[in-house]
Design a protein around this motif. Sequence first.
Motif, PDB file in Angstrom:
ATOM      1  N   PRO A 205      -1.635  -7.959  -8.785  1.00  0.00           N
ATOM      2  CA  PRO A 205      -0.758  -8.115  -7.611  1.00  0.00           C
ATOM      3  C   PRO A 205      -0.298  -6.775  -7.062  1.00  0.00           C
ATOM      4  O   PRO A 205       0.609  -6.715  -6.250  1.00  0.00           O
ATOM      5  N   ALA A 206      -0.935  -5.689  -7.520  1.00  0.00           N
ATOM      6  CA  ALA A 206      -0.477  -4.350  -7.144  1.00  0.00           C
ATOM      7  C   ALA A 206      -0.518  -4.149  -5.634  1.00  0.00           C
ATOM      8  O   ALA A 206       0.327  -3.462  -5.068  1.00  0.00           O
ATOM      9  N   ASP A 207      -1.511  -4.746  -4.987  1.00  0.00           N
ATOM     10  CA  ASP A 207      -1.644  -4.554  -3.545  1.00  0.00           C
ATOM     11  C   ASP A 207      -0.408  -5.059  -2.818  1.00  0.00           C
ATOM     12  O   ASP A 207       0.191  -4.352  -2.012  1.00  0.00           O
ATOM     13  N   GLY A 208      -0.031  -6.309  -3.112  1.00  0.00           N
ATOM     14  CA  GLY A 208       1.136  -6.880  -2.458  1.00  0.00           C
ATOM     15  C   GLY A 208       2.378  -6.072  -2.779  1.00  0.00           C
ATOM     16  O   GLY A 208       3.222  -5.827  -1.926  1.00  0.00           O
ATOM     17  N   LEU A 209       2.445  -5.608  -4.049  1.00  0.00           N
ATOM     18  CA  LEU A 209       3.612  -4.860  -4.487  1.00  0.00           C
ATOM     19  C   LEU A 209       3.723  -3.562  -3.698  1.00  0.00           C
ATOM     20  O   LEU A 209       4.781  -3.205  -3.189  1.00  0.00           O
ATOM     21  N   SER A 210       2.610  -2.827  -3.575  1.00  0.00           N
ATOM     22  CA  SER A 210       2.681  -1.547  -2.889  1.00  0.00           C
ATOM     23  C   SER A 210       3.031  -1.746  -1.414  1.00  0.00           C
ATOM     24  O   SER A 210       3.676  -0.914  -0.808  1.00  0.00           O
ATOM     25  N   GLU A 211       2.605  -2.891  -0.859  1.00  0.00           N
ATOM     26  CA  GLU A 211       2.994  -3.182   0.522  1.00  0.00           C
ATOM     27  C   GLU A 211       4.511  -3.299   0.640  1.00  0.00           C
ATOM     28  O   GLU A 211       5.130  -2.744   1.547  1.00  0.00           O
ATOM     29  N   GLU A 212       5.079  -4.028  -0.364  1.00  0.00           N
ATOM     30  CA  GLU A 212       6.530  -4.192  -0.358  1.00  0.00           C
ATOM     31  C   GLU A 212       7.224  -2.847  -0.475  1.00  0.00           C
ATOM     32  O   GLU A 212       8.186  -2.550   0.230  1.00  0.00           O
ATOM     33  N   VAL A 213       6.703  -2.034  -1.404  1.00  0.00           N
ATOM     34  CA  VAL A 213       7.295  -0.713  -1.621  1.00  0.00           C
ATOM     35  C   VAL A 213       7.192   0.123  -0.354  1.00  0.00           C
ATOM     36  O   VAL A 213       8.145   0.782   0.070  1.00  0.00           O
ATOM     37  N   ALA A 214       6.033   0.058   0.268  1.00  0.00           N
ATOM     38  CA  ALA A 214       5.846   0.837   1.495  1.00  0.00           C
ATOM     39  C   ALA A 214       6.825   0.381   2.572  1.00  0.00           C
ATOM     40  O   ALA A 214       7.412   1.211   3.285  1.00  0.00           O
ATOM     41  N   ALA A 215       6.993  -0.946   2.665  1.00  0.00           N
ATOM     42  CA  ALA A 215       7.911  -1.462   3.678  1.00  0.00           C
ATOM     43  C   ALA A 215       9.332  -0.997   3.392  1.00  0.00           C
ATOM     44  O   ALA A 215      10.062  -0.568   4.293  1.00  0.00           O
ATOM     45  N   ALA A 216       9.725  -1.045   2.112  1.00  0.00           N
ATOM     46  CA  ALA A 216      11.064  -0.617   1.728  1.00  0.00           C
ATOM     47  C   ALA A 216      11.235   0.868   2.027  1.00  0.00           C
ATOM     48  O   ALA A 216      12.268   1.291   2.551  1.00  0.00           O
ATOM     49  N   LEU A 217      10.189   1.642   1.715  1.00  0.00           N
ATOM     50  CA  LEU A 217      10.265   3.083   1.965  1.00  0.00           C
ATOM     51  C   LEU A 217      10.446   3.367   3.448  1.00  0.00           C
ATOM     52  O   LEU A 217      11.268   4.193   3.855  1.00  0.00           O
TER      53      LEU A 217
END
Length: 109
Positions: free
Chosen positions: A89-101
């Motif tokens: 699920p790393a892809d979805g996670l990094s998307e979330e992180v990117a959005a938060a950033l």
Amino acid sequence: MPCFRCGARQTDPVRGASPWRRAVRADHQVLVCPDCQAAHDWADDLDRCASCGSAALVCRLGEVECRDCGHTRDAVRDDQPLVPSAPSPADGLSEEVAAALSRVLRRGP
Ligand SMILES: [Zn+2]
Ligand SMILES: [Zn+2]
């Protein structure tokens, strides 16, 4: 190892021969408790010796050996290839992180 039929656990071994029987089912060593041995069809699910038909088999070192006549055959190997791991699920996670950033960065001074 519990009884393959009813799941009963083997009690403390009594001195002398155990009333539990070893057998082989689908190339796996199983144990049969004394209660299940009393059932008339207890051996129906078990592997039988190809030579004498006995259910008194032991599975060891990739071989199934008949304890009555000594006939041996190769057991089907147990070590199946590993199932490829599910997509992480790393892809979805990094998307979330990117959005938060980006939210944080946008806030800026
Ligand atoms: Zn049993
Ligand atoms: Zn045999």
